[in-house]
Scaffold this motif. Sequence first.
Motif, short mmCIF file in Angstrom:
data_model
loop_
_atom_site.label_atom_id
_atom_site.label_comp_id
_atom_site.label_asym_id
_atom_site.label_seq_id
_atom_site.Cartn_x
_atom_site.Cartn_y
_atom_site.Cartn_z
N LEU A 121 0.84 -1.20 0.00
CA LEU A 121 0.00 0.00 0.00
C LEU A 121 0.88 1.25 0.00
CD1 LEU A 121 -2.61 -1.17 2.65
CD2 LEU A 121 -2.73 -1.38 0.17
N ARG A 122 0.27 2.39 -0.23
CA ARG A 122 1.01 3.67 -0.30
C ARG A 122 1.19 4.29 1.10
NH1 ARG A 122 -0.69 7.75 -2.60
NH2 ARG A 122 1.25 8.40 -3.55
N ILE A 123 1.67 3.47 2.03
CA ILE A 123 1.87 3.94 3.41
C ILE A 123 3.18 4.72 3.53
CG2 ILE A 123 2.22 3.19 5.80
CD1 ILE A 123 0.15 0.96 5.22
N ARG A 124 4.23 4.26 2.84
CA ARG A 124 5.51 5.00 2.86
C ARG A 124 5.31 6.41 2.32
NH1 ARG A 124 7.45 0.03 1.51
NH2 ARG A 124 7.31 0.42 -0.73
N GLU A 125 4.50 6.54 1.26
CA GLU A 125 4.24 7.86 0.68
C GLU A 125 3.49 8.75 1.67
OE1 GLU A 125 4.62 4.99 -2.78
OE2 GLU A 125 3.84 4.95 -0.75
N LEU A 126 2.59 8.15 2.46
CA LEU A 126 1.87 8.91 3.49
C LEU A 126 2.85 9.42 4.54
CD1 LEU A 126 -0.74 9.92 4.85
CD2 LEU A 126 -0.94 7.66 5.92
N LEU A 127 3.75 8.56 4.99
CA LEU A 127 4.74 8.97 5.99
C LEU A 127 5.65 10.07 5.44
CD1 LEU A 127 5.70 5.49 7.49
CD2 LEU A 127 4.25 7.26 8.50
N SER A 128 5.97 9.99 4.17
CA SER A 128 6.78 11.02 3.53
C SER A 128 6.04 12.37 3.55
CB SER A 128 7.11 10.61 2.10
OG SER A 128 7.78 11.63 1.44
N ARG A 129 4.75 12.32 3.27
CA ARG A 129 3.95 13.56 3.31
C ARG A 129 3.93 14.15 4.71
NH1 ARG A 129 -1.79 12.99 0.47
NH2 ARG A 129 -1.78 15.23 0.90
N LEU A 130 3.87 13.30 5.71
CA LEU A 130 3.80 13.79 7.10
C LEU A 130 5.09 14.49 7.49
CD1 LEU A 130 1.98 10.81 8.85
CD2 LEU A 130 1.01 12.90 7.89
N SER A 131 6.21 14.08 6.93
CA SER A 131 7.47 14.74 7.26
C SER A 131 7.64 16.05 6.48
CB SER A 131 8.65 13.81 7.00
OG SER A 131 8.74 13.50 5.62
N ASP A 132 6.97 16.14 5.30
CA ASP A 132 7.11 17.33 4.46
C ASP A 132 6.07 18.40 4.75
OD1 ASP A 132 9.13 15.98 3.25
OD2 ASP A 132 7.98 15.43 1.47
N GLU A 133 4.89 18.00 5.24
CA GLU A 133 3.78 18.94 5.41
C GLU A 133 3.44 19.11 6.88
OE1 GLU A 133 0.50 17.62 2.93
OE2 GLU A 133 1.89 16.92 1.39
N GLN A 134 2.74 20.20 7.21
CA GLN A 134 2.28 20.46 8.57
C GLN A 134 0.88 19.88 8.72
OE1 GLN A 134 4.02 21.67 10.99
NE2 GLN A 134 5.80 22.22 9.78
N ILE A 135 0.78 18.65 9.20
CA ILE A 135 -0.50 17.96 9.30
C ILE A 135 -0.95 17.95 10.76
CG2 ILE A 135 -1.73 15.80 8.86
CD1 ILE A 135 -0.60 17.19 6.33
N SER A 136 -2.20 18.38 11.01
CA SER A 136 -2.72 18.38 12.37
C SER A 136 -3.67 17.21 12.62
CB SER A 136 -3.46 19.70 12.66
OG SER A 136 -4.56 19.84 11.79
N GLU A 137 -4.27 16.67 11.55
CA GLU A 137 -5.20 15.55 11.73
C GLU A 137 -5.19 14.63 10.52
OE1 GLU A 137 -9.93 14.62 12.67
OE2 GLU A 137 -9.31 16.66 12.22
N ILE A 138 -5.21 13.33 10.83
CA ILE A 138 -5.38 12.29 9.81
C ILE A 138 -6.72 11.64 10.08
CG2 ILE A 138 -4.57 10.06 8.96
CD1 ILE A 138 -2.54 12.03 8.26
N ILE A 139 -7.60 11.65 9.08
CA ILE A 139 -8.90 11.00 9.20
C ILE A 139 -8.81 9.69 8.42
CG2 ILE A 139 -11.36 11.17 8.68
CD1 ILE A 139 -10.88 14.28 8.61
N ILE A 140 -8.99 8.59 9.11
CA ILE A 140 -8.94 7.29 8.44
C ILE A 140 -10.35 6.93 7.98
CG2 ILE A 140 -8.37 4.85 8.68
CD1 ILE A 140 -6.29 5.68 10.77
N ALA A 141 -10.51 6.81 6.67
CA ALA A 141 -11.82 6.55 6.07
C ALA A 141 -11.78 5.27 5.24
CB ALA A 141 -12.27 7.74 5.22
N THR A 142 -11.21 4.21 5.82
CA THR A 142 -11.20 2.92 5.13
C THR A 142 -12.56 2.27 5.29
OG1 THR A 142 -10.25 1.92 7.11
CG2 THR A 142 -8.72 2.55 5.36
#
Length: 198
Positions: A121-142
């Motif tokens: 899955l694209r989980i590594r890409e998500l972690l990369s985004r978290l290090s590059d962007e200022q994220i305050s909330e992740i909403i999991i909508a699986t």
Amino acid sequence: MYEGAVQELIDELGRLPGIGPKSAQRIAFHILEADPEDMRKLASSIVTVKDKVKFCSICGNVTEQETCAICRDSRRDPTMICVVEESKDVIAVERTRSFRGRYHVLGGAINPIAGIGPDQLRIRELLSRLSDEQISEIIIATDPNLEGEATATYLSRMLKTLGINVTRLASGLPVGGDLEYADEITLGRAFEGRRSMS
């Protein structure tokens, strides 16, 4: 069965998700009886979509450009990311007009039986985004099924160690549904997610 091209068409249609042998046969005979120009347009559309459409380099949504329209939209809240399984889930959330953040498409859900683990899955890409962007909330909508829950649990455990607020979409009873037809898990979730009416 049938000869040559007709059987080949039925076999190819039968490989599509949700299309069984009878449906494949019905579609094949519809194609045979349909206007040839309409079928050329259909064939051309399939070739075009395979040639032009790719996945957004940021979120993984479908697009014809390097990034999708949602990622390019400066009016979206860049501090919130809604994590979904597939691109079609982005459309479902967008139809609600309730979310104005950005998305991350995983490309599926954890399913050990089908050989799909976190690495597929694209989980590594998500972690990369978290290090590059200022994220305050992740909403999991699986999806609220076994695979979606496994994916949500995995992501939740991993993301909480990073100190990010992780939420999960509420699930429960559909509007217009009857309690007697609700399964135990759905009814249990409806009780867990109850809210005050005052």
